[in-house]
Design a protein around this motif. Structure first.
Motif, PDB file in Angstrom:
ATOM      1  N   ALA A 183       0.825  -1.206   0.000  1.00 50.89           N
ATOM      2  CA  ALA A 183       0.000   0.000   0.000  1.00 50.89           C
ATOM      3  C   ALA A 183       0.862   1.260   0.000  1.00 50.89           C
ATOM      4  CB  ALA A 183      -0.928  -0.010   1.220  1.00 50.89           C
ATOM      5  N   MET A 184       2.011   1.232   0.710  1.00 52.46           N
ATOM      6  CA  MET A 184       2.851   2.416   0.771  1.00 52.46           C
ATOM      7  C   MET A 184       3.483   2.727  -0.577  1.00 52.46           C
ATOM      8  SD  MET A 184       2.594   4.022   3.527  1.00 52.46           S
ATOM      9  CE  MET A 184       3.949   5.166   3.251  1.00 52.46           C
ATOM     10  N   VAL A 185       3.846   1.701  -1.345  1.00 53.14           N
ATOM     11  CA  VAL A 185       4.384   1.948  -2.682  1.00 53.14           C
ATOM     12  C   VAL A 185       3.315   2.592  -3.553  1.00 53.14           C
ATOM     13  CG1 VAL A 185       5.226   0.846  -4.788  1.00 53.14           C
ATOM     14  CG2 VAL A 185       6.162   0.173  -2.576  1.00 53.14           C
ATOM     15  N   LYS A 186       2.085   2.097  -3.466  1.00 51.39           N
ATOM     16  CA  LYS A 186       0.994   2.727  -4.210  1.00 51.39           C
ATOM     17  C   LYS A 186       0.844   4.191  -3.810  1.00 51.39           C
ATOM     18  CE  LYS A 186      -2.067  -1.157  -5.284  1.00 51.39           C
ATOM     19  NZ  LYS A 186      -3.422  -1.743  -5.058  1.00 51.39           N
ATOM     20  N   LEU A 187       0.873   4.446  -2.505  1.00 47.73           N
ATOM     21  CA  LEU A 187       0.718   5.816  -2.019  1.00 47.73           C
ATOM     22  C   LEU A 187       1.819   6.700  -2.569  1.00 47.73           C
ATOM     23  CD1 LEU A 187      -0.771   7.782  -0.028  1.00 47.73           C
ATOM     24  CD2 LEU A 187       0.936   7.098   1.665  1.00 47.73           C
ATOM     25  N   LEU A 188       3.065   6.232  -2.484  1.00 47.53           N
ATOM     26  CA  LEU A 188       4.191   7.030  -2.944  1.00 47.53           C
ATOM     27  C   LEU A 188       4.197   7.188  -4.463  1.00 47.53           C
ATOM     28  CD1 LEU A 188       6.935   5.585  -0.574  1.00 47.53           C
ATOM     29  CD2 LEU A 188       5.866   7.836  -0.445  1.00 47.53           C
ATOM     30  N   ARG A 189       3.554   6.263  -5.154  1.00 49.66           N
ATOM     31  CA  ARG A 189       3.452   6.365  -6.614  1.00 49.66           C
ATOM     32  C   ARG A 189       2.266   7.225  -7.042  1.00 49.66           C
ATOM     33  NH1 ARG A 189       6.699   5.066 -10.623  1.00 49.66           N
ATOM     34  NH2 ARG A 189       5.286   3.661 -11.731  1.00 49.66           N
ATOM     35  N   GLY A 190       1.532   7.752  -6.062  1.00 52.63           N
ATOM     36  CA  GLY A 190       0.392   8.596  -6.369  1.00 52.63           C
ATOM     37  C   GLY A 190      -0.814   7.840  -6.872  1.00 52.63           C
ATOM     38  N   LYS A 191      -0.893   6.542  -6.549  1.00 53.17           N
ATOM     39  CA  LYS A 191      -2.010   5.714  -6.994  1.00 53.17           C
ATOM     40  C   LYS A 191      -2.959   5.443  -5.840  1.00 53.17           C
ATOM     41  CE  LYS A 191       0.570   3.577 -10.758  1.00 53.17           C
ATOM     42  NZ  LYS A 191       0.911   2.316 -11.475  1.00 53.17           N
TER      43      LYS A 191
END
Length: 608
Positions: free
Chosen positions: A15-23
């Motif tokens: 989830a954090m990668v998605k958040l940091l990717r703006g998704k």
């Protein structure tokens, strides 16, 4: 391409990668054994595909990326074995709740779909709580239980999360202003019901695990080495955390040596201050000294920012690039403070573009600010914020690199960065220098107690006695830290000092081989410009940098590059409603001369 596929894998699973990717984040990370098996299978396949590539023949950028992929795939492949040793309930290893709260706190509400999405996330949060309980029970059945000394803290943390849930998970009315009144009312009622029916029972289920039967069967002795298969897991963790193949005994011996050296430096500073008593008496006087006690959280915050600002005029002469993202400080959620010794740095995200040091403001009378300068140079500039924000802003690197964070590199760089304060003369006040040395003693002592408790048979009390004898930490902090090393994230803490020594070792190597042509800004650009990496990869990478720079050093001195004017924006971070308040820009003229100080006190020997 393997890197593209791994990024896509992380976007599916993190989830954090998605958040940091703006998704958009639709669900929080699964912590089931099935998810670990899936990751292990993915890692093994990735290693097989890498083995078919002649890595040494690749250009530098591709070689570096392939080296990072190998380490990452290896960690994933080991996940099948490591899963049962990773706690879901201890404060740091169980930090899933921090990521979840960050995502929920940044959720916006403009349309009915936003309302539905938030409820979907809360359902996912409830699912994770179910998984936490299920994993903890399954670990217990395998003889892997939280050690008795850590259980009260675990239970207290979940009681705290439960009590804070209404304030943390029910959005404030100011966040719902764009919704129609009837939407706001219906949404708030629905969230309160979901809290009562789904979330609070989830906390209760976790708390209920730690009853008398669990406590009675839990190990009295701390340390992962006391768990079935734990000694082998600890050896794997040393390699995973650092990239080095040191034995626990080597790390323990290095820690004893460094602690003794720092003890001697601190004795010299006490003499410089004219103090005639014992170290214990000096510490007692420092703890009572009102100069080092914040009067309020706001006072603590302002002191932290003042130290960070002291570093700013020097940044341009040591670094050719600075992050665009501003930095700030903000208090931790009070419910989380009891389980966290200091605080943590939170990198910028698309939703919150500020890098924030989240500080612990509980029990202010026991939180001396003697080492505040060192802490800010570690956490903000030129430490975590400079490195991690630059890593995220590096558009030339593969986007996967923004999410590959290696503990010994990240923390080793931050400690190296804090030590630059001494080189730059920012610890001229003997008390600031002593505070710096107390932090170094604290981190060097971790080499002793982490390996001691987890592998070499040191008891919890022996570890606490060692830290009390050699650090300035309070009993409260020592109690929290020793449990962190031995029951929460074993082997993580050794990376701070091992990484610090590796950065200085490689810098001295570059200075020696390049002589007068050594350029500190070029070295730092090479050291962190490509992002984080395991220490063994860092050594190979910087050796390549040195070999490429060496021919130029033989023919002519490298002309110094004029330093740009630095413009940094400071902000006071406000976590309420996700708002940020700007305290105002500070502009500094650059300094062009590079410090040529003798640093013979810094570690010279190779340690791994």
């Amino acid at each position: 391409m393997l890197a593209d596929e791994l990024l896509a894998y992380f976007e599916r699973s993190s989830a954090m990668v998605k958040l940091l990717r703006g998704k958009q984040v639709d669900a929080f990370d699964s912590i089931t054994f099935e998810a670990a098996l899936d990751g292990a299978k993915y890692g093994r396949v990735g290693l097989q595909r890498l083995d078919a590539i002649a890595l040494e023949s690749l250009p530098e950028e591709q070689w570096l990326l392939a080296s990072l992929l190998r380490h990452t795939f290896t960690t994933l492949a080991n996940g099948e074995h490591s899963y049962w040793f990773e706690s879901a309930v201890t404060p740091y290893a169980g930090g899933w709740h921090m990521a979840a709260h960050q995502i929920l706190a940044g959720h916006g509400f403009e349309t009915a779909s936003d309302v539905e999405h938030y409820q979907q996330l809360l359902d996912s949060y409830g699912t994770v709580l179910d998984q936490v309980a299920a994993k903890t029970r399954a670990q217990s059945e395998r003889g892997i239980r939280v050690a008795q000394p850590a259980i009260p803290g675990v239970v207290a943390m979940f009681h705290g999360l439960r009590a804070a849930a209404p304030g943390n998970l029910i959005p404030a009315s100011s966040r719902l202003e764009k919704l129609r009144p009837e939407q706001r009312e219906a949404f708030t009622v629905a969230i309160k019901r979901k809290l009562q029916e789904r979330i609070l029972p989830g906390y209760d289920a976790v708390i209920a695990i730690f009853g008398e039967d669990y406590v009675r069967s839990a190990p009295a002795q701390v340390g992962i080495g006391n768990l079935p298969g734990g000694r082998d897991e600890y050896l794997r963790r040393i390699v995973d955390q650092t990239g080095l193949t040191l034995t626990p005994q080597q790390i323990y011996d290095l820690g004893q040596k460094r602690v003794a050296e720092i003890d001697e430096r601190m004795r010299s500073v006490r003499e410089q201050l004219g103090f005639k008593g014992s170290r214990e008496e000096f510490y007692a006087s420092l703890r009572k000294d009102s100069r080092f006690i914040a009067k309020s959280p706001q006072d603590m915050e302002q002191r932290y920012l003042a130290y960070a600002r002291r570093m700013d005029p020097h940044l341009a002469r040591y670094f050719s690039r600075l992050p665009k993202a501003p930095y700030g400080v903000a208090r931790l959620a009070p419910a989380a403070e009891a389980a966290v010794t200091y605080g943590y740095y939170q990198p910028p995200t698309p939703a919150n573009t500020m890098g924030i040091y989240n500080y612990n403001a509980s029990q202010l009378e026991e939180r001396s600010l003697l080492s505040a300068a060192h802490l800010m140079y570690h956490e903000l500039v030129p430490g975590h914020h400079l490195h991690l924000a630059l890593q995220q802003e590096n558009s030339n690197a593969h986007p996967l690199r923004a999410f590959l964070l290696y503990g010994a590199f990240n923390e080793g760089w931050a400690e190296y960065a804090a030590s630059l304060g001494e080189e730059l003369g920012l610890y001229q006040d003997p008390y600031d220098l002593y505070g710096h040395l107390t932090m170094q003693a604290f981190l060097a002592s971790r080499l002793v107690v982490d390996t001691g408790m987890n592998y070499l048979g040191m008891s919890l009390q022996e570890a606490r006695d060692f830290m009390k004898a050699h650090t300035f930490e309070s009993d409260v902090q020592i109690d929290s830290e020793t449990l962190r090393y031995s029951t929460d994230i074993p082997a993580q803490a050794i990376g701070y000092w091992l990484g610090y020594e590796k950065f200085w070792e490689l810098r001295r190597r570059a200075e020696q081989k390049l002589g007068s042509s050594f350029d500190i800004r070029a070295f730092h650009a090479a050291a962190i410009g490509e992002g984080a990496m395991p220490l063994n990869v860092l050594e190979q990478h910087l050796d390549r940098f040195i070999s490429h720079a060496a021919p130029k050093a033989l023919t002519a001195r490298i002309s110094p590059v004029p330093a740009p004017t630095v413009t940094l924006v400071y902000r006071r971070a406000s976590m309420a409603d996700g708002q940020q308040q700007t305290s105002g820009p500070c502009r500094h003229d650059p300094l062009h001369d590079r410090a040529q100080q003798d640093r013979s006190d810094q570690p010279q020997e190779q340690i791994g």
